[in-house]
Design an enzyme around this catalytic site. Structure first.
Site, short mmCIF file in Angstrom:
data_model
loop_
_atom_site.label_atom_id
_atom_site.label_comp_id
_atom_site.label_asym_id
_atom_site.label_seq_id
_atom_site.Cartn_x
_atom_site.Cartn_y
_atom_site.Cartn_z
N GLU A 232 6.02 0.89 -5.35
CA GLU A 232 4.91 -0.06 -5.34
C GLU A 232 3.58 0.67 -5.47
O GLU A 232 2.69 0.24 -6.22
CB GLU A 232 4.93 -0.88 -4.04
CG GLU A 232 3.78 -1.86 -3.91
CD GLU A 232 3.32 -2.04 -2.49
OE1 GLU A 232 2.15 -2.42 -2.31
OE2 GLU A 232 4.10 -1.79 -1.55
N ASP B 77 1.23 -0.04 -8.64
CA ASP B 77 -0.12 -0.56 -8.45
C ASP B 77 -1.11 0.18 -9.36
O ASP B 77 -1.96 -0.43 -10.01
CB ASP B 77 -0.52 -0.40 -6.98
CG ASP B 77 -1.93 -0.88 -6.71
OD1 ASP B 77 -2.17 -2.09 -6.73
OD2 ASP B 77 -2.81 -0.02 -6.48
N ASP C 162 4.52 -7.21 -4.28
CA ASP C 162 4.88 -5.80 -4.12
C ASP C 162 6.09 -5.45 -4.98
O ASP C 162 6.14 -4.36 -5.58
CB ASP C 162 5.21 -5.50 -2.66
CG ASP C 162 3.97 -5.50 -1.77
OD1 ASP C 162 2.85 -5.56 -2.31
OD2 ASP C 162 4.13 -5.44 -0.54
N GLU D 106 5.08 -5.00 -8.65
CA GLU D 106 4.44 -3.70 -8.83
C GLU D 106 5.46 -2.58 -8.79
O GLU D 106 5.37 -1.61 -9.56
CB GLU D 106 3.36 -3.49 -7.77
CG GLU D 106 2.13 -4.34 -7.97
CD GLU D 106 1.05 -4.07 -6.96
OE1 GLU D 106 -0.14 -4.23 -7.32
OE2 GLU D 106 1.36 -3.70 -5.81
#
Length: 225
Positions: free
Chosen positions: A44, A48, A117, A120
């Site tokens: 994650e 991101d 999450d 990502e």
């Protein structure tokens, strides 16, 4: 499971373990007594950054006359938890999540924080498996249909703080998760916003993103914003 999710994503993994890793929630890892590194949290973190780069590049080329400030606000709306979780639902990601029994019972497959999450994390996995162009291709497929649609934008305290700091010629704030507590399906995070070693604000939330926004919100009070 893997084949259907890959069909939804429009991407076939060379390393299928990366996809499994991307949908493995910390509650499942805790319940199965696995090593903490087997959850999707590190992916994650990577995803991101991949998403932010892809969206920034997308906006830069799509809107050649848009100012830096407006691009920042647009990007914030596109990568926020609400938008990401909506896209994750369209991909059916919730169905494929590996959750602990407690989290599943708490309807974790429908939670915005978990879904955003996971999306990502999947982007991070695609980046590791196929490189930035494959990750970018998925981002474009997801965002092309929605990028020009006006929508209600949630208050983005991080972007506002960034604008104030840049206006004064300073680099952007850094965000650090300094504490987390609670069972895997009901975690609470504490984030700290800092600048050049000085703590600007601290915030608490049910996800890392919310905690960071709360920290930025507290920091803004020091600037009278």
């Amino acid at each position: 499971m893997s084949d259907r999710l890959q069909t939804n994503l429009g991407y076939t993994f060379g390393r299928h373990t990366l996809l499994k890793h991307a949908v493995t929630h910390s509650s499942f890892v805790h319940e199965q007594k696995l090593d903490a590194s087997e959850s999707n949290e590190r992916l994650e973190f990577l995803g991101d950054a991949v998403l932010e780069l892809c969206i920034s590049d997308f906006l830069y080329h799509r809107y050649p006359n848009m100012s830096e400030g407006d691009m920042t606000k647009k990007r914030a709306a596109l990568v926020c938890e609400t938008t990401l979780s909506s896209l994750a639902r369209k991909l059916g990601i919730g169905e494929f999540l590996l959750l602990g029994q407690g989290e599943a019972a708490e309807r974790g497959r429908e939670k915005d924080s978990i879904l955003s999450d996971a999306l990502e994390s999947i982007l991070g996995a695609i980046f590791l498996d196929g490189g930035i162009e494959e990750a970018r291709a998925l981002v474009l497929r997801l965002y092309e249909p929605i990028v020009d649609k006006p929508g209600k934008q949630a208050k983005d305290y991080k972007s506002t703080l960034q604008e104030i700091l840049q206006r004064n010629g300073h680099e952007t704030a850094a965000y650090t998760i300094i504490h987390e507590e609670g069972p895997p399906h009901k975690k609470t995070f504490t984030a700290q916003a800092s600048h050049q070693g000085k703590i600007l604000g601290t915030g608490v939330g049910g996800s890392k993103k919310i905690a960071e926004q709360e920290a930025a919100k507290m920091a803004l009070k020091k600037y009278g914003a």
